[in-house]
Design an enzyme around this catalytic site. Structure first.
Site, PDB file in Angstrom:
ATOM      1  N   LYS A   8      11.905 -15.246 -10.961  1.00 34.90           N
ATOM      2  CA  LYS A   8      11.761 -14.072 -11.828  1.00 34.90           C
ATOM      3  C   LYS A   8      10.734 -14.440 -12.995  1.00 34.90           C
ATOM      4  O   LYS A   8       9.750 -13.969 -13.198  1.00 34.90           O
ATOM      5  CB  LYS A   8      13.016 -13.887 -12.890  1.00 34.90           C
ATOM      6  CG  LYS A   8      13.516 -12.396 -12.943  1.00 34.90           C
ATOM      7  CD  LYS A   8      13.738 -11.516 -11.755  1.00 34.90           C
ATOM      8  CE  LYS A   8      13.245 -11.494 -10.447  1.00 34.90           C
ATOM      9  NZ  LYS A   8      13.788 -10.927  -9.374  1.00 34.90           N
TER      10      LYS A   8
ATOM     11  N   GLU B  35       7.170 -14.949 -11.301  1.00 29.22           N
ATOM     12  CA  GLU B  35       6.362 -14.053 -10.558  1.00 29.22           C
ATOM     13  C   GLU B  35       5.817 -12.906 -11.608  1.00 29.22           C
ATOM     14  O   GLU B  35       4.955 -12.275 -11.611  1.00 29.22           O
ATOM     15  CB  GLU B  35       7.320 -13.108  -9.616  1.00 29.22           C
ATOM     16  CG  GLU B  35       8.545 -12.379 -10.084  1.00 29.22           C
ATOM     17  CD  GLU B  35       9.087 -11.599  -9.105  1.00 29.22           C
ATOM     18  OE1 GLU B  35       8.534 -10.779  -8.514  1.00 29.22           O
ATOM     19  OE2 GLU B  35      10.362 -11.523  -9.069  1.00 29.22           O
TER      20      GLU B  35
ATOM     21  N   ARG C 270       3.570   0.066  -4.858  1.00 35.39           N
ATOM     22  CA  ARG C 270       3.329  -0.408  -3.667  1.00 35.39           C
ATOM     23  C   ARG C 270       1.960  -1.295  -3.504  1.00 35.39           C
ATOM     24  O   ARG C 270       1.778  -1.958  -2.382  1.00 35.39           O
ATOM     25  CB  ARG C 270       3.344   0.684  -2.616  1.00 35.39           C
ATOM     26  CG  ARG C 270       4.692   1.403  -2.482  1.00 35.39           C
ATOM     27  CD  ARG C 270       5.730   0.485  -1.717  1.00 35.39           C
ATOM     28  NE  ARG C 270       6.771   1.097  -1.300  1.00 35.39           N
ATOM     29  CZ  ARG C 270       7.310   0.924   0.118  1.00 35.39           C
ATOM     30  NH1 ARG C 270       6.659   0.137   0.832  1.00 35.39           N
ATOM     31  NH2 ARG C 270       8.376   1.630   0.237  1.00 35.39           N
TER      32      ARG C 270
ATOM     33  N   HIS D 193      17.069 -37.367  -7.474  1.00 33.92           N
ATOM     34  CA  HIS D 193      16.166 -37.473  -6.078  1.00 33.92           C
ATOM     35  C   HIS D 193      14.795 -37.168  -6.405  1.00 33.92           C
ATOM     36  O   HIS D 193      13.968 -37.062  -5.281  1.00 33.92           O
ATOM     37  CB  HIS D 193      16.947 -36.815  -5.223  1.00 33.92           C
ATOM     38  CG  HIS D 193      18.510 -36.997  -5.247  1.00 33.92           C
ATOM     39  ND1 HIS D 193      18.825 -38.632  -4.462  1.00 33.92           N
ATOM     40  CD2 HIS D 193      19.417 -36.630  -5.300  1.00 33.92           C
ATOM     41  CE1 HIS D 193      19.946 -38.538  -4.516  1.00 33.92           C
ATOM     42  NE2 HIS D 193      20.606 -37.389  -4.974  1.00 33.92           N
TER      43      HIS D 193
ATOM     44  N   TRP E 171      -2.944  -2.496  -1.680  1.00 36.25           N
ATOM     45  CA  TRP E 171      -2.691  -4.208  -1.677  1.00 36.25           C
ATOM     46  C   TRP E 171      -3.488  -4.595  -0.709  1.00 36.25           C
ATOM     47  O   TRP E 171      -3.411  -4.474   0.377  1.00 36.25           O
ATOM     48  CB  TRP E 171      -1.300  -4.207  -1.539  1.00 36.25           C
ATOM     49  CG  TRP E 171      -1.111  -5.580  -1.937  1.00 36.25           C
ATOM     50  CD1 TRP E 171      -0.352  -6.272  -3.129  1.00 36.25           C
ATOM     51  CD2 TRP E 171      -0.857  -6.879  -0.988  1.00 36.25           C
ATOM     52  NE1 TRP E 171      -0.241  -7.697  -3.182  1.00 36.25           N
ATOM     53  CE2 TRP E 171      -0.534  -8.196  -1.890  1.00 36.25           C
ATOM     54  CE3 TRP E 171      -1.358  -7.196   0.013  1.00 36.25           C
ATOM     55  CZ2 TRP E 171      -0.269  -9.417  -1.307  1.00 36.25           C
ATOM     56  CZ3 TRP E 171      -1.000  -8.479   0.627  1.00 36.25           C
ATOM     57  CH2 TRP E 171      -0.555  -9.541  -0.161  1.00 36.25           C
TER      58      TRP E 171
ATOM     59  N   ASN F 177      -1.835   1.733   5.965  1.00 39.52           N
ATOM     60  CA  ASN F 177      -1.377   0.499   5.631  1.00 39.52           C
ATOM     61  C   ASN F 177      -0.617  -0.237   6.592  1.00 39.52           C
ATOM     62  O   ASN F 177      -0.344   0.049   7.766  1.00 39.52           O
ATOM     63  CB  ASN F 177       0.158   0.993   4.884  1.00 39.52           C
ATOM     64  CG  ASN F 177       1.088   0.005   4.343  1.00 39.52           C
ATOM     65  OD1 ASN F 177       0.776  -1.107   4.262  1.00 39.52           O
ATOM     66  ND2 ASN F 177       2.236   0.465   4.185  1.00 39.52           N
ATOM     67  N   GLY F 178      -1.062  -1.560   6.546  1.00 40.84           N
ATOM     68  CA  GLY F 178      -0.601  -2.544   7.538  1.00 40.84           C
ATOM     69  C   GLY F 178      -1.958  -3.478   8.004  1.00 40.84           C
ATOM     70  O   GLY F 178      -2.630  -3.512   7.131  1.00 40.84           O
TER      71      GLY F 178
ATOM     72  N   CYS G  52       1.037  -1.059  -0.059  1.00 39.11           N
ATOM     73  CA  CYS G  52       0.044   0.119  -0.077  1.00 39.11           C
ATOM     74  C   CYS G  52       0.843   1.073   0.223  1.00 39.11           C
ATOM     75  O   CYS G  52       1.988   1.217   0.567  1.00 39.11           O
ATOM     76  CB  CYS G  52      -0.946   0.138   1.306  1.00 39.11           C
ATOM     77  SG  CYS G  52      -2.027  -1.396   1.378  1.00 39.11           S
TER      78      CYS G  52
ATOM     79  N   LYS H  60       5.673  -4.218  -4.418  1.00 37.58           N
ATOM     80  CA  LYS H  60       7.256  -3.947  -4.441  1.00 37.58           C
ATOM     81  C   LYS H  60       7.502  -4.396  -3.060  1.00 37.58           C
ATOM     82  O   LYS H  60       8.580  -5.023  -2.802  1.00 37.58           O
ATOM     83  CB  LYS H  60       7.354  -2.656  -4.797  1.00 37.58           C
ATOM     84  CG  LYS H  60       8.832  -2.311  -4.975  1.00 37.58           C
ATOM     85  CD  LYS H  60       9.656  -3.341  -6.141  1.00 37.58           C
ATOM     86  CE  LYS H  60      11.147  -2.861  -6.101  1.00 37.58           C
ATOM     87  NZ  LYS H  60      11.872  -3.968  -6.848  1.00 37.58           N
TER      88      LYS H  60
ATOM     89  N   GLU I  73      16.768 -18.031  -8.695  1.00 34.52           N
ATOM     90  CA  GLU I  73      16.575 -16.467  -9.196  1.00 34.52           C
ATOM     91  C   GLU I  73      15.844 -16.469 -10.314  1.00 34.52           C
ATOM     92  O   GLU I  73      14.759 -15.920 -10.601  1.00 34.52           O
ATOM     93  CB  GLU I  73      17.717 -15.566  -9.066  1.00 34.52           C
ATOM     94  CG  GLU I  73      17.519 -14.319  -9.519  1.00 34.52           C
ATOM     95  CD  GLU I  73      16.560 -13.358  -8.729  1.00 34.52           C
ATOM     96  OE1 GLU I  73      15.929 -13.903  -7.821  1.00 34.52           O
ATOM     97  OE2 GLU I  73      16.068 -12.375  -9.187  1.00 34.52           O
TER      98      GLU I  73
HETATM   99  O1  M6R Z   1      12.961  -5.093  -0.481  1.00 32.60           O
HETATM  100  P1  M6R Z   1      13.633  -6.351  -0.330  1.00 32.60           P
HETATM  101  O2  M6R Z   1      14.712  -6.752  -0.921  1.00 32.60           O
HETATM  102  O3  M6R Z   1      13.650  -6.947   1.391  1.00 32.60           O
HETATM  103  O4  M6R Z   1      12.386  -7.406  -0.759  1.00 32.60           O
HETATM  104  C1  M6R Z   1      12.525  -8.797  -0.673  1.00 32.60           C
HETATM  105  C2  M6R Z   1      11.674  -9.514  -1.712  1.00 32.60           C
HETATM  106  O5  M6R Z   1      10.212  -9.206  -1.445  1.00 32.60           O
HETATM  107  C3  M6R Z   1      11.786  -9.346  -3.170  1.00 32.60           C
HETATM  108  O6  M6R Z   1      13.113  -9.481  -3.508  1.00 32.60           O
HETATM  109  C4  M6R Z   1      10.642 -10.084  -3.988  1.00 32.60           C
HETATM  110  O7  M6R Z   1      11.161 -11.448  -3.947  1.00 32.60           O
HETATM  111  C5  M6R Z   1      10.919  -9.399  -5.400  1.00 32.60           C
HETATM  112  N1  M6R Z   1       9.725  -9.290  -5.977  1.00 32.60           N
HETATM  113  C6  M6R Z   1      11.339 -10.367  -6.277  1.00 32.60           C
HETATM  114  O8  M6R Z   1      11.611 -10.116  -7.626  1.00 32.60           O
END
Ligand code: M6R
Length: 613
Positions: A492, A495, A28, A511, A76, A102-103, A2, A608, A488
């Site tokens: 990527k 997501e 956000r 395995h 969000w 927010n929270g 948010c 984000k 990673e």
């Molecule tokens: O702000 P941060 O680096 O702590 O965020 C961690 C994760 O939320 C962030 O890396 C998330 O996995 C990304 N969306 C991945 O692309």
């Protein structure tokens, strides 16, 4: 999660400032957006499900009058699905005040029952609306003392909040806000006073910002702001000068922030690393991390989330290789709820782009309680993680707006390698000569990254992505320091493309996961020149023999010869290879998402920064 904005201006209408702030903060949360504006006589409200564009269309069609104080929100959803009614701001006190939050209010159900018994009517299913009405009840009882009312309301709340109320005071419209957990930042600009949940919203108005501490209450009027601590005492919080150029957060001519940020990586690497290298001494300069601070470190405990955790995994390999210090790596969300044991002289290492990830903050607080010193590798200046850490290595990635983290990842990995060198030099495990070799390799990486981002290479990756866009699933495999790159690459892809992808240590294939292999599966092999290259090659042969379609990334020609598609990366040291190998994987995900018509910068269900659990 948010975004919150607020502004009290002297004379200018506030609406455009609110909308511009929300545009910057839309990453956000983008389930709905809304604004409330105080005209001096009444509070006007407009809120819409969906993207900010829907709100803007609704505002254009309305006769939303001018007013110089207002608040805005981009959501969000946590409690209550995305809808116009559940969008913020929420009105209370007979429409005399508006609130954004927010929270999470954990005891919202109990509070809702109590308020219903008092005759309060609810307009939404959110936990947040409870807080709006609680405040309104206390405000009415406190005879207009907004601070007393807010303290009384917050005393009844269990949970986490960054909250702001728009209301009338004797001196005119004002905003009162409070923070417990999620961030809030205030700034005084030439035309008024501004509030944001993220400093990016404030930078167009001022480069000097003030972060509220947990428990603080802030009162914003057109002439400035006052802060009060948890005991109600006036408090000064030192302003922080932010050297980000607000235009860096713009997309410019790029179709997506993610693509822009992928292409920024050579410069980000240079900014994060080059000034810190001392090639002559075979060392790096990290203020606060001189020999004295590091010599005694017996163990490193990495805590992080998502992509940042993957950077932590790479850092583990680098520290163990160069500094011979054992490293544990754990999801912050798991670590914080275990009963972990930390040996004496553990250095807790938090990697985080935002510096506001709730689990990472909680895990590092636990590390400190257990006696560890905390080192943060962080990108956002002034973030909670930076303010709470004993030591900090800032990454210089600039604002990262794409929800899928790219340039922040390479900056975190680069900073982790610098730490490994410094630790190794401090404890004597690393010779100046070997350090120089790694520094020399780092120096070459900027150019090597650029070679991976030429127009020709990007076109190649677009066509590779086309070959695989219809695959039913993806397995990313790697070994050693490239195992986290496999993790990673898979994160990527899933997501932003919404396709199933897993990262696996290649040695684990037999395995279980090899059972998944058939001609519908793409196997992305991430390799590097290393003693493990032969083993990777034989893993690739095994999946190929079972019909899997292979895309090979790296610099091992023999593995490339087995693959349907290839992205060759320039040769570098094995320890630096993740910084190159990850780039084709970022492009692969980007182009697959593009071909599948996905909303790349704002993937569904995500936001984000994960500032709540
Ligand atoms: O702000 P941060 O680096 O702590 O965020 C961690 C994760 O939320 C962030 O890396 C998330 O996995 C990304 N969306 C991945 O692309």
């Amino acid at each position: 999660m948010c975004g919150i904005v607020g502004a009290v201006r002297r004379s200018e209408p506030v609406l455009s400032a609110l909308i511009e702030g929300l545009r910057v903060l839309e990453y956000r949360g983008y389930d709905s957006a809304g604004v409330a504006v105080h005209t001096g006589e009444e509070v006007l409200l407009c809120k819409k499900q969906g993207r900010l564009a829907n709100l803007e269309a609704a505002l254009a069609a309305s006769s939303f009058a001018a007013g110089s104080a207002g608040i805005g929100h981009t959501r969000w959803a946590t409690h209550g699905p995305p809808s116009d009614a559940n969008a913020h701001p929420h009105l209370a006190g007979g429409g005399q005040l508006a609130m954004v939050h927010n929270g999470i209010i954990e005891n919202h159900q109990d509070l809702r029952v109590q308020l219903l018994e008092k005759g309060v009517e609810f307009a939404s299913q959110t936990d947040s609306e409870v807080l709006a009405h609680l405040f309104a009840v206390e405000f009415a009882a406190a005879d207009g003392d907004a601070r007393a009312a807010l303290r009384a309301a917050l005393a009844q709340v269990d949970g986490y909040y960054a909250v702001a109320f728009l209301l009338s005071t004797e001196s005119g419209p004002a905003i009162i806000c409070a923070r417990q957990g999620p961030p809030l930042v205030v700034a005084q600009g030439p035309g008024g006073t501004y509030l944001g949940s993220d400093l990016l919203a404030l930078l167009p108005h001022s480069s000097d910002v003030v972060f509220l501490e947990d428990g603080d209450i802030g009162v914003l009027t057109a002439d400035g702001f006052e802060l009060f601590d948890a005991d109600g005492n006036p408090v000064e919080r030192a302003p922080k000068e932010i050297d980000w150029d607000p235009t860096e957060a713009n997309k410019g001519p790029w179709p997506h922030h993610m693509l822009k940020e992928i292409h920024e990586q050579p410069d980000v690497l240079a900014r994060t690393v080059f000034d810190r290298m001392d090639e002559q001494a075979g060392d790096v300069v990290l203020p606060g991390l001189e020999d004295e601070a590091l010599r005694s470190v017996q163990r490193v405990q990495v805590v992080a989330c998502g992509t940042a955790l993957h950077a932590g995994w790479v850092t583990r390999y680098a520290i163990e290789e160069l500094a011979r210090v054992p490293v544990d790596v754990e999801f912050a969300s798991e670590f914080r709820y275990r009963n972990p044991v930390l040996v004496e002289d553990t250095l807790a290492l938090a990697l985080t782009q935002s510096g506001e990830t709730a689990d990472t903050l909680a895990a590092t607080r636990l590390c400190r309680e257990l006696g560890a010193r905390v080192l943060a590798i962080c990108n956002v200046q002034g973030a909670s993680q930076v303010r709470e850490a004993d030591h900090v290595i800032m990454t210089h990635a600039g604002p990262e707006i794409g929800v899928a983290s790219t340039k922040a990842f390479t900056a975190q990995v680069a900073a982790g390698i610098l730490l490994a060198i410094r630790l190794g030099r401090a404890n004597g495990a690393l010779s100046a000569e070997r350090a120089r070799e790694v520094l020399h390799g780092l120096r070459s990486l900027r150019f090597q990254m650029e070679q991976l981002l030429t127009r020709e290479k990007c076109e190649h990756m677009r066509s590779v992505a086309r070959n695989h866009a219809a695959a039913k699933g993806f397995l990313f495999i790697g070994r050693g320091i490239n195992f986290p790159i496999a993790l990673e690459g898979a994160l990527k892809l899933k997501e932003i493309s919404y396709v199933h992808a897993e990262g696996y240590a290649a040695g684990e294939m037999k395995h279980g996961p090899i059972a998944l292999i058939d001609p519908g599966m793409t196997i992305v092999s991430v390799n590097a020149p290393s003693p493990l290259a032969d083993k990777m090659r034989s893993n690739v042969e095994q999946v190929q023999a079972r019909g899997g379609v292979v895309f090979s990334v790296g610099s091992d020609q023999a593995t490339h010869d087995l693959a349907r598609d290839v992205c060759s990366v320039p040769p570098t040291l094995e320890i630096l290879s993740p910084l190159l190998n990850v780039i084709p994987l970022q492009l692969f995900s980007y182009y697959i998402a593009d071909q599948r018509g996905c909303d790349i910068d704002k993937p569904r269900n995500l936001a984000k920064s994960v500032t709540v659990e």
